[in-house]
Design a protein around this motif. Structure first.
Motif, PDB file in Angstrom:
ATOM      1  N   TRP A  19      17.237 -70.518 -56.272  1.00 28.63           N
ATOM      2  CA  TRP A  19      18.602 -70.586 -55.731  1.00 28.63           C
ATOM      3  C   TRP A  19      19.331 -69.263 -55.855  1.00 28.63           C
ATOM      4  O   TRP A  19      20.073 -68.852 -54.976  1.00 28.63           O
ATOM      5  CB  TRP A  19      19.388 -71.711 -56.413  1.00 28.63           C
ATOM      6  CG  TRP A  19      19.651 -71.463 -57.871  1.00 28.63           C
ATOM      7  CD1 TRP A  19      18.827 -71.753 -58.906  1.00 28.63           C
ATOM      8  CD2 TRP A  19      20.791 -70.830 -58.441  1.00 28.63           C
ATOM      9  NE1 TRP A  19      19.369 -71.339 -60.095  1.00 28.63           N
ATOM     10  CE2 TRP A  19      20.588 -70.775 -59.842  1.00 28.63           C
ATOM     11  CE3 TRP A  19      21.964 -70.310 -57.919  1.00 28.63           C
ATOM     12  CZ2 TRP A  19      21.518 -70.232 -60.710  1.00 28.63           C
ATOM     13  CZ3 TRP A  19      22.894 -69.771 -58.789  1.00 28.63           C
ATOM     14  CH2 TRP A  19      22.657 -69.735 -60.160  1.00 28.63           C
ATOM     15  N   SER A  25      25.226 -70.774 -54.175  1.00 32.66           N
ATOM     16  CA  SER A  25      26.001 -71.308 -55.289  1.00 32.66           C
ATOM     17  C   SER A  25      25.345 -72.607 -55.746  1.00 32.66           C
ATOM     18  O   SER A  25      24.438 -73.133 -55.096  1.00 32.66           O
ATOM     19  CB  SER A  25      27.444 -71.587 -54.844  1.00 32.66           C
ATOM     20  OG  SER A  25      27.487 -72.705 -53.971  1.00 32.66           O
ATOM     21  N   ASN A  26      25.817 -73.136 -56.849  1.00 34.68           N
ATOM     22  CA  ASN A  26      25.297 -74.413 -57.341  1.00 34.68           C
ATOM     23  C   ASN A  26      25.440 -75.502 -56.282  1.00 34.68           C
ATOM     24  O   ASN A  26      24.509 -76.259 -56.024  1.00 34.68           O
ATOM     25  CB  ASN A  26      26.039 -74.858 -58.600  1.00 34.68           C
ATOM     26  CG  ASN A  26      25.835 -73.919 -59.755  1.00 34.68           C
ATOM     27  OD1 ASN A  26      24.868 -73.178 -59.809  1.00 34.68           O
ATOM     28  ND2 ASN A  26      26.772 -73.929 -60.684  1.00 34.68           N
ATOM     29  N   TYR A  29      23.119 -74.994 -53.371  1.00 38.64           N
ATOM     30  CA  TYR A  29      21.748 -75.349 -53.715  1.00 38.64           C
ATOM     31  C   TYR A  29      21.555 -76.863 -53.674  1.00 38.64           C
ATOM     32  O   TYR A  29      20.518 -77.352 -53.205  1.00 38.64           O
ATOM     33  CB  TYR A  29      21.357 -74.792 -55.079  1.00 38.64           C
ATOM     34  CG  TYR A  29      19.909 -75.047 -55.406  1.00 38.64           C
ATOM     35  CD1 TYR A  29      18.899 -74.419 -54.682  1.00 38.64           C
ATOM     36  CD2 TYR A  29      19.543 -75.925 -56.406  1.00 38.64           C
ATOM     37  CE1 TYR A  29      17.558 -74.666 -54.956  1.00 38.64           C
ATOM     38  CE2 TYR A  29      18.210 -76.174 -56.689  1.00 38.64           C
ATOM     39  CZ  TYR A  29      17.229 -75.544 -55.964  1.00 38.64           C
ATOM     40  OH  TYR A  29      15.912 -75.793 -56.235  1.00 38.64           O
ATOM     41  N   SER A  73      28.472 -69.215 -58.872  1.00 35.63           N
ATOM     42  CA  SER A  73      27.339 -69.769 -59.602  1.00 35.63           C
ATOM     43  C   SER A  73      27.359 -69.345 -61.064  1.00 35.63           C
ATOM     44  O   SER A  73      26.416 -69.587 -61.791  1.00 35.63           O
ATOM     45  CB  SER A  73      26.026 -69.291 -58.966  1.00 35.63           C
ATOM     46  OG  SER A  73      25.900 -69.831 -57.687  1.00 35.63           O
ATOM     47  N   TRP A  76      26.379 -71.907 -63.701  1.00 33.96           N
ATOM     48  CA  TRP A  76      25.124 -72.628 -63.501  1.00 33.96           C
ATOM     49  C   TRP A  76      24.646 -73.218 -64.808  1.00 33.96           C
ATOM     50  O   TRP A  76      24.768 -72.647 -65.878  1.00 33.96           O
ATOM     51  CB  TRP A  76      24.031 -71.695 -62.970  1.00 33.96           C
ATOM     52  CG  TRP A  76      22.798 -72.458 -62.666  1.00 33.96           C
ATOM     53  CD1 TRP A  76      22.508 -73.081 -61.499  1.00 33.96           C
ATOM     54  CD2 TRP A  76      21.719 -72.746 -63.547  1.00 33.96           C
ATOM     55  NE1 TRP A  76      21.306 -73.729 -61.590  1.00 33.96           N
ATOM     56  CE2 TRP A  76      20.794 -73.551 -62.842  1.00 33.96           C
ATOM     57  CE3 TRP A  76      21.441 -72.434 -64.860  1.00 33.96           C
ATOM     58  CZ2 TRP A  76      19.615 -74.018 -63.409  1.00 33.96           C
ATOM     59  CZ3 TRP A  76      20.266 -72.901 -65.429  1.00 33.96           C
ATOM     60  CH2 TRP A  76      19.365 -73.676 -64.693  1.00 33.96           C
TER      61      TRP A  76
END
Length: 83
Positions: A19, A25-26, A29, A73, A76
């Motif tokens: 990712w 970004s989270n 993803y 992110s 994360w």
């Protein structure tokens, strides 16, 4: 995200990047993973071309719902074991 999801479905050269290497970004993803799962399901029943079309629609809808899902992110963290 649709680019990366379609690359994954096609088995493209760069499909195996994580990712962070893809610059997601989270939230992006998570959309990517859901799009790939939906695409694989569609591919089994309708073929790759229809799966790629579905990925474009799926990602567009999810991104619109999440205002692009472009948050940082920096926070994360691995998924929690209880979902």
């Amino acid at each position: 995200m649709s680019y990366w999801a379609k690359e994954t479905l096609r088995g493209g050269k760069w499909a195996g990047l994580d990712w962070e290497q893809k610059g997601l970004s989270n939230d992006q993803y998570a959309i990517h993973e859901d799009a790939v799962a939906a695409g694989r399901t569609e591919e089994r029943t309708a073929g790759l071309d229809k799966a790629l079309e579905l990925v474009d629609r799926f990602v567009a809808q999810r991104c619109a719902a999440q205002n692009g899902a472009t948050w940082s992110s920096e926070n994360w963290r691995p998924p929690s074991p209880d979902g």
